[in-house]
Design an enzyme around this catalytic site. Structure first.
Site, PDB file in Angstrom:
ATOM      1  N   LYS A  32      15.763  -6.336  10.872  1.00  0.00           N
ATOM      2  CA  LYS A  32      15.678  -5.020  10.243  1.00  0.00           C
ATOM      3  C   LYS A  32      16.016  -3.958  11.283  1.00  0.00           C
ATOM      4  O   LYS A  32      15.433  -3.923  12.362  1.00  0.00           O
ATOM      5  CB  LYS A  32      14.258  -4.802   9.710  1.00  0.00           C
ATOM      6  N   ASP A  59      16.842  -0.243   7.238  1.00  0.00           N
ATOM      7  CA  ASP A  59      15.642   0.383   6.665  1.00  0.00           C
ATOM      8  C   ASP A  59      15.638   1.876   6.974  1.00  0.00           C
ATOM      9  O   ASP A  59      14.901   2.341   7.844  1.00  0.00           O
ATOM     10  CB  ASP A  59      14.411  -0.321   7.272  1.00  0.00           C
ATOM     11  N   LYS A  61      15.141   4.252   4.545  1.00  0.00           N
ATOM     12  CA  LYS A  61      14.222   4.903   3.599  1.00  0.00           C
ATOM     13  C   LYS A  61      14.784   6.239   3.117  1.00  0.00           C
ATOM     14  O   LYS A  61      14.175   7.307   3.300  1.00  0.00           O
ATOM     15  CB  LYS A  61      12.850   5.127   4.232  1.00  0.00           C
ATOM     16  N   ASP A  64      16.318  12.112  -0.775  1.00  0.00           N
ATOM     17  CA  ASP A  64      16.874  13.468  -0.791  1.00  0.00           C
ATOM     18  C   ASP A  64      17.336  13.758  -2.228  1.00  0.00           C
ATOM     19  O   ASP A  64      17.051  12.962  -3.133  1.00  0.00           O
ATOM     20  CB  ASP A  64      18.056  13.559   0.206  1.00  0.00           C
ATOM     21  N   THR A 119       2.916   1.146   4.076  1.00  0.00           N
ATOM     22  CA  THR A 119       1.708   0.357   4.363  1.00  0.00           C
ATOM     23  C   THR A 119       0.770   1.066   5.342  1.00  0.00           C
ATOM     24  O   THR A 119      -0.337   0.617   5.585  1.00  0.00           O
ATOM     25  CB  THR A 119       2.081  -1.052   4.886  1.00  0.00           C
ATOM     26  N   ARG A 211       5.902  -5.592  15.637  1.00  0.00           N
ATOM     27  CA  ARG A 211       5.218  -5.748  16.912  1.00  0.00           C
ATOM     28  C   ARG A 211       4.597  -7.126  17.159  1.00  0.00           C
ATOM     29  O   ARG A 211       4.553  -7.578  18.295  1.00  0.00           O
ATOM     30  CB  ARG A 211       4.169  -4.640  17.060  1.00  0.00           C
TER      31      ARG A 211
HETATM   32  O1  C5P Z   1       5.293  -3.399  14.068  1.00  0.00           O
HETATM   33  P1  C5P Z   1       5.056  -3.537  12.600  1.00  0.00           P
HETATM   34  O2  C5P Z   1       5.043  -5.005  12.161  1.00  0.00           O
HETATM   35  O3  C5P Z   1       3.883  -2.750  12.090  1.00  0.00           O
HETATM   36  O4  C5P Z   1       6.373  -2.907  11.941  1.00  0.00           O
HETATM   37  C1  C5P Z   1       6.531  -2.785  10.556  1.00  0.00           C
HETATM   38  C2  C5P Z   1       7.906  -2.330  10.251  1.00  0.00           C
HETATM   39  O5  C5P Z   1       8.015  -2.238   8.844  1.00  0.00           O
HETATM   40  C3  C5P Z   1       8.245  -0.961  10.813  1.00  0.00           C
HETATM   41  O6  C5P Z   1       9.620  -0.982  11.156  1.00  0.00           O
HETATM   42  C4  C5P Z   1       7.996  -0.016   9.656  1.00  0.00           C
HETATM   43  O7  C5P Z   1       8.859   1.091   9.680  1.00  0.00           O
HETATM   44  C5  C5P Z   1       8.320  -0.892   8.461  1.00  0.00           C
HETATM   45  N1  C5P Z   1       7.684  -0.531   7.207  1.00  0.00           N
HETATM   46  C6  C5P Z   1       6.310  -0.435   7.040  1.00  0.00           C
HETATM   47  N2  C5P Z   1       5.788  -0.070   5.835  1.00  0.00           N
HETATM   48  C7  C5P Z   1       6.600   0.172   4.791  1.00  0.00           C
HETATM   49  C8  C5P Z   1       7.972   0.072   4.952  1.00  0.00           C
HETATM   50  C9  C5P Z   1       8.477  -0.303   6.180  1.00  0.00           C
HETATM   51  O8  C5P Z   1       5.562  -0.701   7.969  1.00  0.00           O
HETATM   52  N3  C5P Z   1       6.064   0.447   3.609  1.00  0.00           N
END
Ligand code: C5P
Length: 243
Positions: A32, A59, A61, A64, A119, A211
């Site tokens: 991603k 991603d 998002k 607009d 999330t 992460r």
């Molecule tokens: O590091 P972590 O596993 O928390 O990263 C989650 C990834 O998913 C990030 O790139 C974040 O932008 C993305 N994301 C998210 N929640 C959403 C959509 C995308 O955490 N609803």
């Protein structure tokens, strides 16, 4: 439906990203590319990662007015991306415009999925900051149905919402779930976290892991652990379904 682990490349730039990807010798993970990497490196980062053989979920998002989103997706349609995200909160017309923009490119329309609620959004934020009085689950389902009606392929949602979305929108409507942590690690800024096993048990189609893999001492090992646990959860779900 194929179920995959997608690695979120939330990195500063190209150098760090390629050093990370070079560690994967046998496998070519689905990755991603988010705002940070895309805004710092531009569209070439997508071309280069595709050239290395990875599938790419872009991603960005998008959110607009419909005309602007249509023009933006016309530009993105020139890249060979596999999946892209837009915000369901932009409304049905905006989602339809995004689909029109994507259909203008030479590569065919990618999977377009809608962000329902991030999330990192908790119930308190939903009520106090966004003034939304419906429950988190009802809001997410409402957005998912709107996305389906606008012709999108699926939604981004937490693992906990995946089962109900599949029930309401069909099992071929994709659920892509971030907020994934191993049971034994920190949750960082995510509020609605779940483990890869939970993801498998809930039947979500893809889990997005950032992460927990990128900051691991051994990212390849963490990625493989993620796949193993996700598949284990899927087997547990199948067994439960057989009973
Ligand atoms: O590091 P972590 O596993 O928390 O990263 C989650 C990834 O998913 C990030 O790139 C974040 O932008 C993305 N994301 C998210 N929640 C959403 C959509 C995308 O955490 N609803």
């Amino acid at each position: 439906m194929e179920k995959t682990v997608i690695i979120a490349l939330d990195m500063k730039g190209k150098e760090e990203t390629f050093l990370f990807l070079d560690r994967f010798r046998e496998e070519k993970p689905y990755v991603k590319i988010g705002m940070q990497l895309f805004y710092s490196e531009g569209p070439d980062i997508v071309r280069e990662i595709k050239k290395r053989g990875h599938r790419v979920f872009l991603d960005l998002k998008l959110h607009d007015i419909p005309n602007t989103v249509e023009k933006a997706t016309e530009a993105l349609a020139e890249l060979d991306i596999d999946m892209c995200s837009i915000h369901a909160a932009g409304g049905r017309e905006m989602m339809g415009s995004a689909m029109r923009g994507f259909s203008s490119g030479p590569f065919g329309v990618p999977k377009v999925i809608a962000v329902t609620q991030l999330t990192s959004t908790g119930i308190r934020m939903l009520k106090e900051d966004l003034l939304i009085n419906a429950s988190m689950e009802d809001t997410v389902i409402h957005y998912a149905i709107a996305a389906k009606n606008a012709g999108l392929s699926g939604v981004v949602c937490s693992v906990w919402e995946a089962e109900r979305i599949h029930r309401e929108c069909g099992t071929d409507f994709l659920t892509v779930s971030p907020g994934i942590r191993f049971c034994d690690t920190e949750t960082d800024d995510q509020k609605r976290v779940s483990s890869p096993i939970d993801g498998g048990k809930a039947g979500t189609d893809h889990i997005v892991v950032g992460r927990a893999v990128t900051k691991a001492e051994d990212p390849v090992k963490a990625y493989k652990r993620c796949i193993e646990e996700f598949e284990k959860g899927q087997r547990m779900k199948i067994r439960k379904g057989d009973e």
